[in-house]
Design a protein around this motif. Structure first.
Motif, mmCIF file in Angstrom:
data_model
loop_
_atom_site.group_PDB
_atom_site.id
_atom_site.type_symbol
_atom_site.label_atom_id
_atom_site.label_comp_id
_atom_site.label_asym_id
_atom_site.label_seq_id
_atom_site.Cartn_x
_atom_site.Cartn_y
_atom_site.Cartn_z
ATOM 1 N N SER A 189 38.824 11.537 69.805
ATOM 2 C CA SER A 189 38.465 11.643 68.395
ATOM 3 C C SER A 189 36.994 11.317 68.178
ATOM 4 O O SER A 189 36.299 12.016 67.410
ATOM 5 N N VAL A 190 36.511 10.257 68.831
ATOM 6 C CA VAL A 190 35.104 9.873 68.678
ATOM 7 C C VAL A 190 34.186 10.951 69.236
ATOM 8 O O VAL A 190 33.156 11.287 68.631
ATOM 9 N N SER A 191 34.545 11.507 70.370
ATOM 10 C CA SER A 191 33.730 12.566 70.969
ATOM 11 C C SER A 191 33.658 13.786 70.056
ATOM 12 O O SER A 191 32.589 14.383 69.855
ATOM 13 N N ASP A 192 34.799 14.157 69.463
ATOM 14 C CA ASP A 192 34.816 15.298 68.546
ATOM 15 C C ASP A 192 33.970 15.018 67.309
ATOM 16 O O ASP A 192 33.207 15.893 66.864
ATOM 17 N N ALA A 193 34.075 13.824 66.754
ATOM 18 C CA ALA A 193 33.284 13.484 65.569
ATOM 19 C C ALA A 193 31.791 13.491 65.884
ATOM 20 O O ALA A 193 30.968 13.916 65.056
ATOM 21 N N ASN A 194 31.433 13.020 67.058
ATOM 22 C CA ASN A 194 30.023 13.010 67.461
ATOM 23 C C ASN A 194 29.465 14.430 67.569
ATOM 24 O O ASN A 194 28.354 14.720 67.099
ATOM 25 N N LEU A 195 30.251 15.328 68.163
ATOM 26 C CA LEU A 195 29.822 16.729 68.261
ATOM 27 C C LEU A 195 29.731 17.363 66.883
ATOM 28 O O LEU A 195 28.804 18.139 66.602
ATOM 29 N N HIS A 196 30.667 17.028 66.024
ATOM 30 C CA HIS A 196 30.673 17.581 64.671
ATOM 31 C C HIS A 196 29.415 17.151 63.912
ATOM 32 O O HIS A 196 28.740 17.967 63.264
ATOM 33 N N LEU A 197 29.077 15.883 63.993
ATOM 34 C CA LEU A 197 27.883 15.383 63.316
ATOM 35 C C LEU A 197 26.635 16.063 63.862
ATOM 36 O O LEU A 197 25.713 16.401 63.100
ATOM 37 N N GLY A 198 26.592 16.288 65.173
ATOM 38 C CA GLY A 198 25.436 16.944 65.768
ATOM 39 C C GLY A 198 25.249 18.372 65.278
ATOM 40 O O GLY A 198 24.119 18.865 65.196
ATOM 41 N N ALA B 268 16.901 7.495 62.041
ATOM 42 C CA ALA B 268 17.556 8.685 62.594
ATOM 43 C C ALA B 268 16.713 9.356 63.672
ATOM 44 O O ALA B 268 17.096 10.403 64.195
ATOM 45 N N ASP B 269 15.592 8.756 63.985
ATOM 46 C CA ASP B 269 14.704 9.320 65.008
ATOM 47 C C ASP B 269 14.263 10.743 64.656
ATOM 48 O O ASP B 269 14.142 11.609 65.518
ATOM 49 N N LEU B 270 14.035 10.967 63.321
ATOM 50 C CA LEU B 270 13.532 12.257 62.859
ATOM 51 C C LEU B 270 12.175 12.023 62.199
ATOM 52 O O LEU B 270 12.102 11.347 61.157
ATOM 53 N N PRO B 271 11.077 12.506 62.782
ATOM 54 C CA PRO B 271 9.761 12.295 62.180
ATOM 55 C C PRO B 271 9.722 12.835 60.753
ATOM 56 O O PRO B 271 10.319 13.869 60.433
ATOM 57 N N VAL B 272 9.003 12.124 59.901
ATOM 58 C CA VAL B 272 8.888 12.529 58.508
ATOM 59 C C VAL B 272 8.320 13.940 58.402
ATOM 60 O O VAL B 272 8.808 14.774 57.627
ATOM 61 N N ARG B 273 7.271 14.228 59.191
ATOM 62 C CA ARG B 273 6.640 15.551 59.107
ATOM 63 C C ARG B 273 7.626 16.659 59.494
ATOM 64 O O ARG B 273 7.596 17.741 58.925
ATOM 65 N N THR B 274 8.525 16.373 60.441
ATOM 66 C CA THR B 274 9.514 17.379 60.847
ATOM 67 C C THR B 274 10.442 17.728 59.681
ATOM 68 O O THR B 274 10.712 18.907 59.408
ATOM 69 N N ILE B 275 10.929 16.700 58.959
ATOM 70 C CA ILE B 275 11.794 16.936 57.814
ATOM 71 C C ILE B 275 11.038 17.656 56.705
ATOM 72 O O ILE B 275 11.559 18.583 56.054
ATOM 73 N N VAL B 276 9.790 17.247 56.463
ATOM 74 C CA VAL B 276 8.985 17.860 55.410
ATOM 75 C C VAL B 276 8.775 19.350 55.690
ATOM 76 O O VAL B 276 8.959 20.204 54.807
ATOM 77 N N ASP B 277 8.368 19.664 56.911
ATOM 78 C CA ASP B 277 8.161 21.087 57.271
ATOM 79 C C ASP B 277 9.461 21.876 57.113
ATOM 80 O O ASP B 277 9.453 23.022 56.637
ATOM 81 N N ASP B 278 10.578 21.257 57.506
ATOM 82 C CA ASP B 278 11.881 21.904 57.391
ATOM 83 C C ASP B 278 12.200 22.209 55.927
ATOM 84 O O ASP B 278 12.692 23.300 55.587
ATOM 85 N N ALA C 141 23.106 8.291 59.562
ATOM 86 C CA ALA C 141 22.790 7.037 60.255
ATOM 87 C C ALA C 141 23.979 6.081 60.190
ATOM 88 O O ALA C 141 24.300 5.391 61.175
ATOM 89 N N ASP C 142 24.655 6.009 59.037
ATOM 90 C CA ASP C 142 25.849 5.167 58.919
ATOM 91 C C ASP C 142 26.942 5.634 59.877
ATOM 92 O O ASP C 142 27.630 4.811 60.505
ATOM 93 N N VAL C 143 27.107 6.953 59.989
ATOM 94 C CA VAL C 143 28.133 7.485 60.894
ATOM 95 C C VAL C 143 27.795 7.129 62.336
ATOM 96 O O VAL C 143 28.684 6.743 63.121
ATOM 97 N N ASN C 144 26.540 7.239 62.696
ATOM 98 C CA ASN C 144 26.129 6.908 64.066
ATOM 99 C C ASN C 144 26.421 5.441 64.389
ATOM 100 O O ASN C 144 26.780 5.105 65.522
ATOM 101 N N GLU C 145 26.258 4.542 63.406
ATOM 102 C CA GLU C 145 26.584 3.137 63.641
ATOM 103 C C GLU C 145 28.075 2.968 63.928
ATOM 104 O O GLU C 145 28.480 2.200 64.813
ATOM 105 N N LEU C 146 28.910 3.688 63.161
ATOM 106 C CA LEU C 146 30.353 3.623 63.405
ATOM 107 C C LEU C 146 30.703 4.154 64.798
ATOM 108 O O LEU C 146 31.523 3.567 65.517
#
Length: 633
Positions: free
Chosen positions: A515-524, A435-445, A498-503
């Motif tokens: 529809s795809v554009s809306d779903a992408n914005l929603h996930l973001g 997901a391109d999210l560093p582990v330390r970023t998630i941990v601090d969050d 990550a599964d959604v991003n693959e779809l």
């Protein structure tokens, strides 16, 4: 003998029917303090007396009394008196100086004269009204200063203020033409605050109309409540112009217009809420015509009917001028805070890493100026430390204090990032890396989210050291467990995303673009850096469900693209109204009602696009629309 040598008194007595008298022009004798005229006496047409000066009271007592009131009491000394006054002017000055009420009334009249700017040229008390005031109060036989002194000697002992121009007397005088001094006050009162008012009658020029003066270091205490109602003396004109700004179709229903305006003014009452809201109610009541506040156009009224705001500091330097208090506050936010901090009886500090500030007062006041300065101390998060600062409002104070307390807890009591990072499994690391999210970023969050949750459970912000220590102990005891729970939920959400991003990457058909554009914005919106603390630990289960809902929607798009776009038409307008309501909030302002609607919109998406996933509670477009309307959206 010559008739002229006959004794005039004998002639008048012996041949009164043969004697004729005539009188010359009446004038005011300043030295004698009376009206005089010249007298001519003739016998058989021959002059017996020529140009004899007599008191006019011997000719017409009522007219002489009127002369006395006009010249001695109403008009007073003439302006532009010579550097070397005449004997009459000297006598007049001495006489006026003996009577206290004349000096008092002159001061009152000078104050009333200064009101010409307030009334835009309408005279508050004119000479006729002042004449009537004295005429009703002095004796009927007072025709000169000598008569007045004799009458006033006894009368002043009984009622020494009989001839004083009091506020009550002024109100009685001006009742005939409707200008009331109290309707043009010197100060604007807002609770315990008094703000100076000034008036200017200069159409098209700066500060035309009514100006309210605000101190820079008191700007945080003033609201615009009531400013739109104007001072009472301008309200009638303001109401009439607002009513004239109504659409023509409504104005036709208000004929006769003048009578409708009078009826509205009679029922309007004192300031309460916004003027246009109250005016809409009263116009509807009076006319029976349905009128909404939006029908009025405040922008169409004359400029002098909108109050001007001038903000200056203790030295008199003007910092801003305008009509919109909110805009002025936004422009002067920094300057006002500095001015308040300079006046507040508290020392600001920087570089605080532990609670060493004792107890923090929630408000401090400085009363050594015209308007008491109120400041709100708070702890401000500045990164690796906090600062003790003063801010301008309780709302800013609470928002900053929460961040400052959280920072101290993170520095002193929260679990370390290394201890929480050890809880991440290999599968979790793979999901996070994908997901391109560093582990330390998630941990601090997750640590921040854990501290936030414990602060919420504590129930209130700590303002004393004892309260902070109790909160600190809870964070030490429970922080690691809460952060671990948050980490588990966050990793699951990231894996689902990550599964959604693959779809999303596979769905490239042009027919599915919307529809795809809306779903992408929603996930973001749902999964982004800082999403754990932003949504809160308690909402992580819902976030994971919403992400699964997006996946379900995408998996069932094949052959259903047009139907999906049609369903978007039910959701997007509501989300746009919600976004517009958020934009209208002041910077940093929050609204609990809008926060709840935000989650209702998420449930609506599940119901609309992924019903089998299941919603929390009952939700519908109609219910959300009603809640948005109630929230002003």
């Amino acid at each position: 003998r010559r008739v002229a040598e006959i004794d005039p008194r004998w002639a008048e007595k012996a041949g009164a029917h043969l004697v004729k008298k005539s009188y010359g022009e009446v004038r005011w004798d300043r030295k004698g303090g009376r009206a005089v005229c010249t007298e001519q006496v003739t016998l058989f047409g021959l002059p017996l007396v020529s140009d004899r000066v007599i008191g006019y009271d011997r000719v017409d007592p009522d007219a002489a009394r009127a002369w006395f009131i006009s010249k001695a009491l109403v008009q007073g000394p003439e302006s532009g008196t010579r550097s070397h006054p005449t004997a009459g002017e000297q006598v007049e000055a001495v006489w006026r100086a003996r009577h206290r009420f004349l000096a008092h009334n002159d001061e009152v009249l000078d104050r009333l004269d200064s009101m010409s700017a307030r009334t835009r040229g309408a005279q508050v008390v004119n000479d006729d009204e002042l004449f009537a005031f004295y005429d009703a109060r002095i004796g009927d036989d007072v025709t000169s200063t000598r008569h007045f002194d004799r009458w006033w000697k006894d009368e002043s002992d009984r009622t020494p203020t009989r001839l004083d121009l009091t506020d009550a007397a002024i109100r009685d005088l001006v009742g005939a033409h409707g200008v009331v001094f109290d309707d043009f006050p010197d100060v604007w009162r807002q609770g315990d605050i008094e703000l100076p008012l000034t008036y200017r009658d200069a159409p098209g020029q700066p500060l035309d109309g009514v100006t309210v003066h605000l101190p820079l270091n008191g700007l945080n205490q003033v609201t615009d409540d009531g400013f739109d109602w104007q001072v009472p003396g301008r309200r009638a004109e303001l109401v009439e112009q607002l009513m004239r700004s109504l659409p023509k179709g409504i104005r036709r229903e208000l004929i006769p217009f003048g009578e409708t305006v009078d009826a509205v003014l009679a029922r309007l009452g004192p300031p309460r809420g916004r003027l246009v809201d109250r005016l809409a109610e009263v116009v509807t009541e009076v006319s029976g015509v349905r009128v909404g506040a939006a029908g009025f156009s405040p922008a169409a009224i004359d400029d002098h009917l909108t109050m001007t705001i001038v903000v200056s500091d203790d030295d008199g330097e003007v910092h801003d001028v305008g009509k919109d208090l909110a805009a002025i506050k936004a422009r002067l936010a920094g300057s006002a805070r500095e001015s308040i901090a300079a006046a507040a009886p508290i020392d600001e500090r920087r570089g605080i890493t532990t609670w060493d500030v004792g107890d923090i007062a929630q408000v401090v006041e400085s009363s050594d100026r015209a308007l008491d300065v109120k400041a709100y101390p708070t702890l401000l998060d500045v990164g690796e430390s906090v600062s003790l600062r003063v801010v301008t409002t309780p709302e800013l104070q609470r928002r900053a204090m929460r961040g400052g307390v959280r920072r101290l807890l993170l520095l002193d009591a929260a679990p370390t990032a290394a201890s929480i990072e050890r809880l991440v499994t290999n599968a979790g690391r793979i999901a996070l890396n994908g997901a391109d999210l560093p582990v330390r970023t998630i941990v601090d969050d997750c640590i921040i989210a854990a501290v936030d949750q414990l602060m919420d459970e504590f129930g209130s912000l700590p303002w004393t050291e004892a309260d902070f220590r109790r909160l600190e102990a809870q964070v030490r005891a429970k922080g690691a467990n809460r952060a671990g729970v948050a980490l588990g939920g966050a990793v699951g959400i990231v894996a689902a995303a990550a599964d959604v991003n693959e779809l999303l990457a596979r769905l490239r058909a042009p027919a599915l673009h919307d529809s795809v554009s809306d779903a992408n914005l929603h996930l973001g919106r749902l999964v982004r850096p800082g999403f754990v603390a932003a949504h809160g630990i308690d909402r992580l289960g819902d976030i994971e469900r919403y992400v699964r809902g997006i996946k379900y929607r995408l998996e069932h798009l094949a052959g259903a693209g047009p139907r999906d776009v049609m369903r978007l038409g039910d959701v997007l307008p509501l989300e746009q109204r919600f976004a517009a309501a958020l934009d209208r909030l002041a910077p940093g302002e929050t609204a609990a009602e809008l926060a709840e609607i935000r989650w209702m919109l998420e449930e609506l998406r599940i119901q609309t696009f992924a019903q089998p996933i299941g919603t929390r509670g009952s939700v519908s477009s109609k219910k959300i629309s009603q809640r948005l309307a109630a929230a002003g959206a």
